[in-house]
Scaffold this active site. Structure first.
Site, PDB file in Angstrom:
ATOM      1  CD  GLU A 422      -2.502   1.648   0.196  1.00 19.62           C
ATOM      2  OE1 GLU A 422      -2.527   2.620  -0.444  1.00 19.62           O
ATOM      3  OE2 GLU A 422      -3.432   0.809  -0.317  1.00 19.62           O
ATOM      4  CG  HIS A 490      -6.454  -3.446  -5.482  1.00 24.15           C
ATOM      5  ND1 HIS A 490      -7.730  -3.820  -4.706  1.00 24.15           N
ATOM      6  CD2 HIS A 490      -6.097  -4.581  -6.200  1.00 24.15           C
ATOM      7  CE1 HIS A 490      -7.892  -5.038  -4.918  1.00 24.15           C
ATOM      8  NE2 HIS A 490      -6.994  -5.674  -5.681  1.00 24.15           N
ATOM      9  CD  GLU A 515     -12.033  -1.835  -1.199  1.00 22.41           C
ATOM     10  OE1 GLU A 515     -11.146  -2.424  -0.368  1.00 22.41           O
ATOM     11  OE2 GLU A 515     -11.988  -1.018  -2.103  1.00 22.41           O
TER      12      GLU A 515
END
Length: 710
Positions: A422, A490, A515
């Site tokens: 991330e 993503h 999600e």
């Protein structure tokens, strides 16, 4: 003699220029698709304005529409052109994808390349058109030339003039996210619905009350299905569409960079392809390979390291709020000034040795390839919303995550661990650490990474879809290939078929995935639309397979629920194509329904053949797919909140052979809100002559495995 000093010669030049202008204005070119059903016309209109139009079986798809680009601080490439050359050719090949929905893909088109010269500037621009049986692709090409070496795009002015007020399946135009619910409405209703459609997101920049994103799916009143997108988005800004809702004309709208420019170009250069897929059958849109075919063949001489993946992961418990990514609740952390061994753990950190080993054991027992682990590395305590430049280093684990031991343990079980990076949108920081992060992955046996770009892009001012950030995604992808690493991106730009050229791009998000079921829920028709929109450009890591749809059963603080029946969660492994498929629920919930979980274990992730048995965007989709290198088929069907009765025939099966069909279906009382876990499993013998009728509950569906009986 200098003709400029000779009045007769000057008059002759003026007459010649006038004739050239008239010739350029009146000249028209026509080209048809290989099957003759699509006709493209290219014309220079009054003033030397390039235009095109497209018909399908004589019916208008794109009416006369302008082409060109508006440039910054110089004469634009929109008018004053004459046609100085044209080239045509036919092309027909069959190629084999590294992974995909079919074993081979036919790339068959007729091509027209029109060279346009702007007399006032002596600049040249070529427009290349390719007409396939299922649609059109075209792009701008800028050859190397002295009068056009560097230029800045102020806006691309490509038009798509529509033949009516079509029904559209659209997302609000936004420079930073596609994570919106799809709105179904007439195009004339976009303006009135835009405010409600633009729901909050971690990073968003809507730009217009009538701006929409691609892929844009539409249906005309006379039954034409039309999809507009782009292909091969490299070194260019992502295209949106600005709607003129009075005249029903869509015009390209590029994502600006931090100073408002839409593209910095150095010749020779090409734009991405602008694509129009069209048919009078909805299923043809789903089966189209036009976007893939407009990309170049793979750049990699060796692709043996690229493999489809079925995985589980330490993920859903954090998404739903049961666990945390962070190791401690302490905030205001700087990575170079904290010793995590001295801080108080929060007791909810999910990526710990014990939990990860449980997932490794589960994956090994049930034949899964890998385990994704999020929240393994330091920095998660205050990563979001602070616009920190140096937020993660991508190599330092938390104290309760033993990289060496966990990879040893996974290897002993024949399981890989999927890395998670991330970036919190800090692309400069990611590039700063990229080499060391990929070397770390190679050292410890990781061969796939899930990247993330949650939040605003840092440096501030850039957008997730502008040219500079798109180039960052491409840099990461190619750098990963140097280390033989597959990438699942993503919050990155939506795919445009680049996986043909760079097949280590094994997955993308770029839409509302599962999600969002934890953040309030996706609409029940969501998965009946995404294959017509988001998946046109490439597969989606949708993360299906949620069996416990009531989140409050394990986290009382979260009252959201999954807008799907359990049976439909199985169907998504077939309808939401991806070579990277996650069994996304927590493993405890699978242990409660091992009979239904069997389908997830059995279903393939790579295919030899794909059929669309039923389809209507927003209502239902039924796919049948043949497993790679096997005789087994799998069927998945998903429907909207109305429910329906599905009727299919199995004539795609090999004649003369018998199959055992295991049918995972909604029970008669099933309902995505009221009774989502009501399902039935039955078996029956079938052949190519069998016809099936199957109930689909509201928000439901079914899944079928078809195994040849020896």
């Amino acid at each position: 003699m200098n003709p400029l000093r000779n009045p007769v010669s000057t008059r002759r030049l003026g007459l010649l220029g006038l004739l050239c202008l008239l010739w350029g204005t009146l000249r028209a070119e026509e080209i048809k698709s290989p099957n003759g059903q699509l006709t493209l016309n290219v014309t220079l209109a009054e003033g030397g304005v390039p235009t095109y139009s497209l018909t399908y079986k004589g019916r208008p798809v794109i009416k006369t529409s302008k082409l060109g680009l508006e440039l910054k601080n110089t004469t634009s490439l929109q008018a004053g052109f004459t046609q100085t050359d044209k080239q045509t050719r036919s092309f027909d090949e069959t190629w084999t994808p590294v992974w995909g929905e079919s074993k081979t893909i036919r790339n068959h088109y007729n091509e027209l390349a029109v060279t346009l010269t702007q007399a006032a500037t002596q600049r040249t621009m070529r427009v290349r058109f390719r007409v396939f049986d299922d649609g059109l692709g075209f792009r701008y090409e800028f050859p190397r030339q002295p009068k056009l070496d560097y230029f800045t795009i102020k806006e691309e002015r490509t038009q798509f003039a529509l033949a009516g007020d079509h029904k559209a399946f659209w997302l609000p135009g936004d420079y930073d996210t596609q994570e919106y619910s799809t709105v179904t409405s007439k195009l004339s209703e976009v303006r009135g619905k835009m405010k409600a459609a633009t729901t909050p997101n971690a990073s968003q920049t809507p730009f217009s009350p009538t701006g929409v994103q691609t892929p844009l799916m539409m249906k005309s009143q006379d039954g034409l299905y039309i999809n507009i997108h782009e292909a091969a988005l490299i070194d260019y800004s992502c295209m949106h569409l600005e709607l003129d809702d009075k005249n029903m004309v869509l015009e390209s709208h590029l994502t600006p960079d931090a100073v408002g420019d839409k593209g910095l170009i150095q010749t020779p250069a090409n734009s991405p392809w602008r694509t129009v897929i069209v048919s009078d059958k909805a299923g043809d849109i789903l089966l189209s390979k036009l976007v893939l075919n407009l990309n170049e063949p793979t750049k990699y001489p060796d692709v043996s390291w690229i493999k489809p993946v079925k995985y589980v992961g330490v993920w859903w418990e954090m998404i739903t709020g049961k666990g945390t990514w962070s190791y401690t609740n302490q905030e205001n952390i700087k990575l170079d000034s904290i010793d995590y061994k001295t801080v108080q753990p929060n007791g909810t950190h999910a990526a710990n040795n014990t939990r990860v080993k449980q997932y490794i054991d589960f994956a090994a027992k049930h034949g899964f390839d890998a385990v994704l682990v999020e929240g393994w590395n330091i920095g998660w305590e205050d990563w979001f919303g602070k616009h920190k430049d140096y937020v993660f280093d991508f190599v330092t684990p938390y104290p309760d995550f033993d990289v060496v031991e966990l990879n040893r343990y996974a290897a002993s079980k024949g399981v890989k661990i999927i890395m998670h990076h991330e970036t919190s949108g800090s692309v400069r920081n990611y590039e700063r650490h990229l080499d060391s992060a990929f070397q770390f992955m190679n050292k410890y046996g990781y061969n796939a990474v899930k990247t993330g770009y949650v939040g605003d892009i840092v440096p501030l001012g850039h957008h997730h879809y502008d040219q500079w950030v798109n180039n960052h995604y491409q840099y990461v992808l190619e750098k990963a290939a140097e280390h033989k690493i597959m990438v699942n991106g993503h919050e990155a730009v939506r795919p445009t078929g680049l996986a043909r050229t760079f097949p280590n791009l094994i997955g993308n998000e770029a839409a509302r995935g599962t999600e969002y079921e934890s953040f309030g829920g996706n609409n029940a028709d969501h998965t009946t639309i995404l294959p017509f929109t988001r998946l046109i450009g490439g597969p989606m890591d949708y993360t299906p397979g949620i069996f416990q749809t009531r989140i409050s059963t394990f986290n009382p603080q979260n009252t959201s629920f999954v807008h799907s029946t359990l049976a439909r969660q199985l169907a998504l492994y077939v309808t939401m194509y991806s070579p990277l498929q996650m069994a996304a629920d927590m493993i405890e919930h699978y242990n409660e329904h091992l009979d239904a979980f069997q389908f997830i274990k059995d279903v393939a992730v790579d295919w030899d053949d794909t059929k669309v048995l039923e389809a209507e965007p927003g209502d239902y989709i039924t796919y049948a797919r043949k497993a790679k290198g096997k005789s087994s088929w799998f069927i998945g069907s998903t429907c909207d909140e109305q429910g329906r009765t599905s009727k299919i025939d199995l004539s795609f099966l090999e004649p003369g052979k018998k199959y055992t069909a295991t049918i995972y279906a909604d029970a008669p009382t099933a309902h995505y809100e009221k009774n989502p876990q009501a399902y039935q499993i039955r078996k029956q013998k079938v052949t190519s002559k069998t016809k099936l009728t199957q109930f689909c509950a509201p928000g439901g569906g079914y899944a079928i495995s078809l195994v040849e009986t020896k």
